[in-house]
Design a protein around this motif. Structure first.
Motif, PDB file in Angstrom:
ATOM      1  N   TRP A   1      -8.627  -3.746   2.710  1.00 44.24           N
ATOM      2  CA  TRP A   1      -8.170  -2.415   2.299  1.00 44.24           C
ATOM      3  C   TRP A   1      -6.815  -2.511   1.609  1.00 44.24           C
ATOM      4  N   ALA A   2      -5.884  -3.271   2.200  1.00 52.29           N
ATOM      5  CA  ALA A   2      -4.554  -3.425   1.610  1.00 52.29           C
ATOM      6  C   ALA A   2      -4.631  -4.152   0.272  1.00 52.29           C
ATOM      7  N   TRP A   3      -5.554  -5.079   0.130  1.00 50.41           N
ATOM      8  CA  TRP A   3      -5.725  -5.807  -1.130  1.00 50.41           C
ATOM      9  C   TRP A   3      -6.152  -4.860  -2.250  1.00 50.41           C
ATOM     10  N   ARG A   4      -7.066  -3.948  -1.934  1.00 50.63           N
ATOM     11  CA  ARG A   4      -7.469  -2.955  -2.942  1.00 50.63           C
ATOM     12  C   ARG A   4      -6.295  -2.054  -3.311  1.00 50.63           C
ATOM     13  N   GLN A   5      -5.508  -1.658  -2.318  1.00 52.58           N
ATOM     14  CA  GLN A   5      -4.339  -0.824  -2.565  1.00 52.58           C
ATOM     15  C   GLN A   5      -3.313  -1.561  -3.429  1.00 52.58           C
ATOM     16  N   LYS A   6      -3.123  -2.831  -3.134  1.00 55.91           N
ATOM     17  CA  LYS A   6      -2.149  -3.624  -3.878  1.00 55.91           C
ATOM     18  C   LYS A   6      -2.537  -3.722  -5.347  1.00 55.91           C
TER      19      LYS A   6
ATOM     20  N   PHE B   1       0.854  -1.186   0.000  1.00 54.13           N
ATOM     21  CA  PHE B   1       0.000   0.000   0.000  1.00 54.13           C
ATOM     22  C   PHE B   1       0.886   1.232   0.000  1.00 54.13           C
TER      23      PHE B   1
ATOM     24  N   ARG C   1      -4.369  -1.620  -7.019  1.00 56.10           N
ATOM     25  CA  ARG C   1      -4.229  -0.302  -7.639  1.00 56.10           C
ATOM     26  C   ARG C   1      -2.781   0.006  -7.985  1.00 56.10           C
TER      27      ARG C   1
END
Length: 231
Positions: A211-216, A60, A218
């Motif tokens: 949340w971190a998965w979505r950031q990763k 992230f 992106r």
């Protein structure tokens, strides 16, 4: 390869140069928190992305560093750092196996002698275990997995999210307890060898993983797709 083995719990052998002998570690479990510059992430090779290293990272972006010092932000940072130091000192005083030079240098304060405690086994309470198993089942379901083709590194990433949540849950549990002197004294962990982790920590860990998965996705999807096509 050592990081992957330590993550998975495979037996590893560590060569101790000072003792000139090998030490066998039968059940290693390693979780590392670190920072890395974004341009170094972009240098990940095909092997890094396809063979397990990238799948073991939560990626992230950090906030940009301000050009000028902000007095209010500096005071808030100092307050948070002081709280962090207190937390580390409490953990070090309780568990002697936490003693190492890295933590000692961060704490930068005199420590009392560590108590001679046995390892503390943390188990999810029934509600937390139910939430964990539901999350693990969902992550391995066709509904989630079929978003990427077979052999795609993100499919290997998804099945590890439940284990991520277990690791993060454990960290959150200890950090929250050690971050409050009142809670820490009430728990009296120096006299415990087992304890139950409440469901709210598992819920918090899952929210953090998602949340971190979505950031990763992106930040890394273009690189992952490039390495996947090359593989």
């Amino acid at each position: 390869s050592l990081l992957c083995e330590a993550w998975s719990g495979d037996t590893i052998v560590v060569v101790r140069q000072d003792q000139r002998k090998c030490i066998r570690i039968d059940n290693p479990h390693l979780t590392v928190a670190a920072t890395i510059q974004g341009h170094n992430l972009r240098a990940f090779s095909v092997d890094d992305v396809m063979e397990g290293l990238m799948q073991r990272l939560l990626v992230f972006g950090a906030d940009a560093t301000p050009d000028e010092t902000d007095g209010t932000a500096s005071k808030e940072l100092a307050t948070r750092h002081a709280s962090y130091v207190e937390m580390i000192v409490r953990l070090m005083q309780l568990r002697p196996n936490l003693h190492n030079e890295v933590i000692r240098s961060v704490a930068d304060s005199p420590l009392s002698a560590a108590l001679n405690c046995d390892p503390l086994m943390v188990t999810l309470n029934p509600e937390a275990e139910k939430v964990f198993r539901q999350y693990a089942t969902w992550k391995k379901s066709a509904e989630v997995q079929d978003a990427w083709p077979d052999g795609h590194p993100y499919r290997a990433d998804l099945v590890r999210h439940a284990e991520y949540a277990l690791r993060v849950c454990d960290c959150l549990f200890f950090m929250h307890l050690a971050g409050s002197e009142q809670s820490w004294k009430a728990c009296r962990f120096e006299f415990c060898t087992e304890t139950l982790c409440p469901v709210e920590y598992m819920n918090g860990a899952i929210a953090l993983i998602e949340w971190a998965w979505r950031q990763k996705q992106r930040l890394m999807s273009d690189l992952v797709e490039d390495r996947y096509q090359k593989a």
